[in-house]
Design a protein around this motif. Sequence first.
Motif: not given
Length: 179
Positions: A117-120, A150-154, A156-161, A168-176
Motif C-alpha cells: 500500500f505504502w509504495v503506491l 517523499e515524492y518527486p515534484k508532481h 503520483i507515487y512516492p520515491s522514498r519511504l 528504534g527499528h527503521k526501514v528506508v526504501m528508495t522506490i523506482t
Amino acid sequence: MGILLGACQTLPVATAPNTHNTTDGAMRFDITGKIGITTKTHEGVQAGSAFYTWGQDDKRFGVELTGALGMGATTITFDGQTATLTSERTGVITADSPESLLFRATGWQAPISQLPFWVLGRTSPDDDTPTYQDGRLTHSTHGDWQANFEYPKHAIYPSRLSIHHVDGHKVVMTITHLQ
C-alpha cells in the motif's frame, strides 16, 4: 524476467506498465530500488541494505534481493498464505507471514504487509491518522510503525519511504516505479 511464485506461476518483474490498482481492486506493480534496515538487538544496533526488484500481484509477491542484508542473493515470495525465503547462505526458510519470515531469517522487524500500500502512496487497511499534502499521503501510522513519504515534484507515487518503529527499528526504501 520474472519471479517464480510457485508451481508454474511466474510474477512479472520488469514488464509493461502496471503500477496501479486494477478495476477489480487487486494491487499490481513492479518496482526496484534499495532498502536499508536498522534494528536494535541485545548486542547493539545492526544494519543492512540490499537492492531489490519487487513484483506484486494482489496478495502475492516476489522480491529478488542482491547484496541482501548479509545473506547473499535472496528471493522472497508470498503466495497469500506462505512466505518463502531462498538464499545462498540460509537455504530455504518458510513462515506464515512475510513479517514472521523476515524475523525468523534475520531477527529483524519490518511492516512488510503494509509496504504494498505504502509504495503506491496509499494507506494500508488499518492505518491510523494519515496526513496528506497536495492530495498525496505524506505520513501514516500503523500500530507502532510510522511511515513518512517523499515524492518527486508532481509525482503520483512516492520515491522514498522512511519507516520507524517506536522501539528504534527503521526501514528506508528508495522506490523506482517501472512504467
